[in-house]
Design an enzyme around this catalytic site. Sequence first.
Site, PDB file in Angstrom:
ATOM      1  N   GLU A 236     -20.770  18.655 -26.309  1.00  0.00           N
ATOM      2  CA  GLU A 236     -21.783  17.613 -26.055  1.00  0.00           C
ATOM      3  C   GLU A 236     -23.084  17.827 -26.835  1.00  0.00           C
ATOM      4  O   GLU A 236     -24.166  17.914 -26.280  1.00  0.00           O
ATOM      5  CB  GLU A 236     -22.091  17.505 -24.547  1.00  0.00           C
ATOM      6  CG  GLU A 236     -22.779  16.184 -24.221  1.00  0.00           C
ATOM      7  CD  GLU A 236     -22.868  15.874 -22.735  1.00  0.00           C
ATOM      8  OE1 GLU A 236     -21.828  15.878 -22.068  1.00  0.00           O
ATOM      9  OE2 GLU A 236     -23.981  15.625 -22.279  1.00  0.00           O
ATOM     10  N   ARG A 240     -20.414  12.953 -27.186  1.00  0.00           N
ATOM     11  CA  ARG A 240     -19.864  13.172 -25.832  1.00  0.00           C
ATOM     12  C   ARG A 240     -20.843  12.721 -24.745  1.00  0.00           C
ATOM     13  O   ARG A 240     -20.420  12.356 -23.648  1.00  0.00           O
ATOM     14  CB  ARG A 240     -19.464  14.642 -25.636  1.00  0.00           C
ATOM     15  CG  ARG A 240     -18.766  14.849 -24.309  1.00  0.00           C
ATOM     16  CD  ARG A 240     -18.050  16.174 -24.166  1.00  0.00           C
ATOM     17  NE  ARG A 240     -17.392  16.230 -22.872  1.00  0.00           N
ATOM     18  CZ  ARG A 240     -16.526  17.144 -22.501  1.00  0.00           C
ATOM     19  NH1 ARG A 240     -16.194  18.114 -23.337  1.00  0.00           N
ATOM     20  NH2 ARG A 240     -15.984  17.122 -21.293  1.00  0.00           N
ATOM     21  N   HIS A 247     -24.308   8.005 -15.338  1.00  0.00           N
ATOM     22  CA  HIS A 247     -24.349   9.286 -14.613  1.00  0.00           C
ATOM     23  C   HIS A 247     -25.762   9.799 -14.347  1.00  0.00           C
ATOM     24  O   HIS A 247     -25.977  10.511 -13.377  1.00  0.00           O
ATOM     25  CB  HIS A 247     -23.549  10.353 -15.372  1.00  0.00           C
ATOM     26  CG  HIS A 247     -22.057  10.176 -15.266  1.00  0.00           C
ATOM     27  ND1 HIS A 247     -21.410   9.034 -15.675  1.00  0.00           N
ATOM     28  CD2 HIS A 247     -21.083  10.999 -14.781  1.00  0.00           C
ATOM     29  CE1 HIS A 247     -20.103   9.162 -15.456  1.00  0.00           C
ATOM     30  NE2 HIS A 247     -19.882  10.341 -14.913  1.00  0.00           N
ATOM     31  N   HIS A 264     -18.615  10.173  -6.028  1.00  0.00           N
ATOM     32  CA  HIS A 264     -19.117  10.256  -7.405  1.00  0.00           C
ATOM     33  C   HIS A 264     -18.909   8.919  -8.143  1.00  0.00           C
ATOM     34  O   HIS A 264     -19.830   8.398  -8.781  1.00  0.00           O
ATOM     35  CB  HIS A 264     -18.391  11.397  -8.127  1.00  0.00           C
ATOM     36  CG  HIS A 264     -18.732  11.507  -9.580  1.00  0.00           C
ATOM     37  ND1 HIS A 264     -19.973  11.923 -10.027  1.00  0.00           N
ATOM     38  CD2 HIS A 264     -18.003  11.221 -10.697  1.00  0.00           C
ATOM     39  CE1 HIS A 264     -19.982  11.899 -11.355  1.00  0.00           C
ATOM     40  NE2 HIS A 264     -18.805  11.482 -11.787  1.00  0.00           N
TER      41      HIS A 264
HETATM   42  P1  NAD Z   1     -12.362  14.675  -5.014  1.00  0.00           P
HETATM   43  O1  NAD Z   1     -11.832  15.791  -5.795  1.00  0.00           O
HETATM   44  O2  NAD Z   1     -13.322  14.975  -3.920  1.00  0.00           O
HETATM   45  O3  NAD Z   1     -11.129  13.852  -4.422  1.00  0.00           O
HETATM   46  C1  NAD Z   1     -11.389  12.712  -3.659  1.00  0.00           C
HETATM   47  C2  NAD Z   1     -10.718  12.789  -2.276  1.00  0.00           C
HETATM   48  O4  NAD Z   1      -9.342  12.470  -2.407  1.00  0.00           O
HETATM   49  C3  NAD Z   1     -10.761  14.148  -1.617  1.00  0.00           C
HETATM   50  O5  NAD Z   1     -10.923  13.977  -0.226  1.00  0.00           O
HETATM   51  C4  NAD Z   1      -9.385  14.712  -1.921  1.00  0.00           C
HETATM   52  O6  NAD Z   1      -8.973  15.689  -1.008  1.00  0.00           O
HETATM   53  C5  NAD Z   1      -8.528  13.486  -1.817  1.00  0.00           C
HETATM   54  N1  NAD Z   1      -7.299  13.497  -2.579  1.00  0.00           N
HETATM   55  C6  NAD Z   1      -7.112  14.004  -3.805  1.00  0.00           C
HETATM   56  N2  NAD Z   1      -5.900  13.700  -4.255  1.00  0.00           N
HETATM   57  C7  NAD Z   1      -5.294  12.995  -3.285  1.00  0.00           C
HETATM   58  C8  NAD Z   1      -4.019  12.385  -3.159  1.00  0.00           C
HETATM   59  N3  NAD Z   1      -3.161  12.380  -4.170  1.00  0.00           N
HETATM   60  N4  NAD Z   1      -3.721  11.770  -1.998  1.00  0.00           N
HETATM   61  C9  NAD Z   1      -4.630  11.718  -0.994  1.00  0.00           C
HETATM   62  N5  NAD Z   1      -5.848  12.246  -1.057  1.00  0.00           N
HETATM   63  C10 NAD Z   1      -6.178  12.879  -2.208  1.00  0.00           C
HETATM   64  O7  NAD Z   1     -13.097  13.597  -5.947  1.00  0.00           O
HETATM   65  P2  NAD Z   1     -12.740  12.994  -7.379  1.00  0.00           P
HETATM   66  O8  NAD Z   1     -13.244  11.613  -7.342  1.00  0.00           O
HETATM   67  O9  NAD Z   1     -11.355  13.264  -7.770  1.00  0.00           O
HETATM   68  O10 NAD Z   1     -13.651  13.854  -8.359  1.00  0.00           O
HETATM   69  C11 NAD Z   1     -15.054  13.813  -8.285  1.00  0.00           C
HETATM   70  C12 NAD Z   1     -15.588  15.088  -8.905  1.00  0.00           C
HETATM   71  O11 NAD Z   1     -15.217  15.133 -10.268  1.00  0.00           O
HETATM   72  C13 NAD Z   1     -17.106  15.173  -8.857  1.00  0.00           C
HETATM   73  O12 NAD Z   1     -17.475  16.437  -8.397  1.00  0.00           O
HETATM   74  C14 NAD Z   1     -17.527  14.972 -10.300  1.00  0.00           C
HETATM   75  O13 NAD Z   1     -18.697  15.651 -10.605  1.00  0.00           O
HETATM   76  C15 NAD Z   1     -16.344  15.547 -11.029  1.00  0.00           C
HETATM   77  N6  NAD Z   1     -16.182  15.036 -12.392  1.00  0.00           N
HETATM   78  C16 NAD Z   1     -16.027  15.928 -13.395  1.00  0.00           C
HETATM   79  C17 NAD Z   1     -15.823  15.508 -14.681  1.00  0.00           C
HETATM   80  C18 NAD Z   1     -15.575  16.493 -15.767  1.00  0.00           C
HETATM   81  O14 NAD Z   1     -15.538  16.107 -16.933  1.00  0.00           O
HETATM   82  N7  NAD Z   1     -15.342  17.755 -15.452  1.00  0.00           N
HETATM   83  C19 NAD Z   1     -15.776  14.137 -14.969  1.00  0.00           C
HETATM   84  C20 NAD Z   1     -15.941  13.230 -13.911  1.00  0.00           C
HETATM   85  C21 NAD Z   1     -16.140  13.690 -12.620  1.00  0.00           C
HETATM   86  N1  GLY Z   2     -17.431  13.236 -17.713  1.00  0.00           N
HETATM   87  C1  GLY Z   2     -18.305  13.529 -18.807  1.00  0.00           C
HETATM   88  C2  GLY Z   2     -17.710  14.434 -19.831  1.00  0.00           C
HETATM   89  O1  GLY Z   2     -16.629  14.938 -19.679  1.00  0.00           O
HETATM   90  O2  GLY Z   2     -18.342  14.709 -20.823  1.00  0.00           O
END
Ligand code: NAD
Ligand code: GLY
Length: 359
Positions: A236, A240, A247, A264
């Site tokens: 980044e 990126r 966000h 999120h």
């Molecule tokens: P999460 O991981 O909290 O999952 C959402 C909910 O769904 C949770 O309660 C989980 O237990 C449940 N769940 C997961 N899979 C399931 C399934 N197959 N069946 C039933 N329930 C299920 O949230 P999310 O939306 O997956 O991820 C959000 C997180 O990702 C945030 O912390 C955000 O900062 C991060 N994020 C990171 C990046 C990155 O590039 N690393 C990019 C975008 C978001």
């Molecule tokens: N979700 C932002 C990144 O991966 O850069």
Amino acid sequence: MITLDLILPDTRYSIHIGHGLLEQVDLLLPHLPIPKVAIVSNETVAPLYLARLRQALEARGVQCLSVTLPDGESHKNWQTLNLIFDALLSGNAERKTTLLALGGGVIGDMTGFAAACYQRGAPFIQIPTTLLAQVDSSVGGKTAINHPLGKNMIGAFYQPKAVIADMDLLATLPDRELSAGLAEVIKYGLLGDAGFLAWLEANMAKLRARDSAALQYAVKRSCEMKAAIVAEDEKENGVRALLNLGHTFGHAIEASLGYGAWLHGEAVAAGMVLAAAASAELGWLSQDAVDRVRRLIEAAGLPTRSPRMPLEQWLAQMAHDKKVEAGTIRFVLLRELGQAVIQPGLETSLLERILLANS
Ligand code: NAD
Ligand code: GLY
């Protein structure tokens, strides 16, 4: 199954997208330096999918440790991260033990960060189980935990050895979580592909009804776009940052309300409306274009209005954004629908206007 390759200066890996992949351990085995893994999951996902993965691996002679974390964004912190290290150490995990992230973005981000730290770097593989994780967080190697003062503030760039997105796992995902994932899908259309944006407008009802072909296309197109951007700018330093559309505002919402109050994806959705509104204030987007963004976000079942918060609180939270440079917040805005740009600094009066109008 569709396979995309992400090629980086120091590594390359495949993103597999398809049905029935959870138990296809032939996708995993080539990446295990020793036949031992630690599966990291949470108390919601583990009862659904852990046993199937574990049995498939054990049937092929792989020793499996597992750790089940509490569920939720509010647990994406040091205390929970330490539970992973406790399990690795008490299970005599070695540096070549592969961590498997079985869960959504929270599990993926924490497992990746644990892998980056454990014995200074253990291999890990992403098995994303939410739409959001399949289209975004499992790809690209951003790993992190939250700090009470800022979202994803403690972390590392650390790439997985593979990403295995089994579309079948989305069957158990609650509707609200599906919508949260759609926020990141809409993000790709807005930031870089007007054709995909139009496709999303035409297919949003199918996506929300979990039409299999529509969902698979949305995951594929999102991963293609993310892989291309990450390949160009892994750490980044440039393009990126565009992936952070919505966000800067979204992270401020999440941190201000307390992690987990808004999902999120919901916070990003409301943040994208603010980004569109700011772009209109700068004369880049027409009011019609802003309304188009708002309608698509609404159609995805997502909020278009941010929570009411004092301007000072917005400014204080956004000051912790990772795109801040020399004290200036760099916003991701829209030159037009399908073309995002970085805009360093926005006048406080403009911010106040768009926040008042959209919260
Ligand atoms: P999460 O991981 O909290 O999952 C959402 C909910 O769904 C949770 O309660 C989980 O237990 C449940 N769940 C997961 N899979 C399931 C399934 N197959 N069946 C039933 N329930 C299920 O949230 P999310 O939306 O997956 O991820 C959000 C997180 O990702 C945030 O912390 C955000 O900062 C991060 N994020 C990171 C990046 C990155 O590039 N690393 C990019 C975008 C978001
Ligand atoms: N979700 C932002 C990144 O991966 O850069």
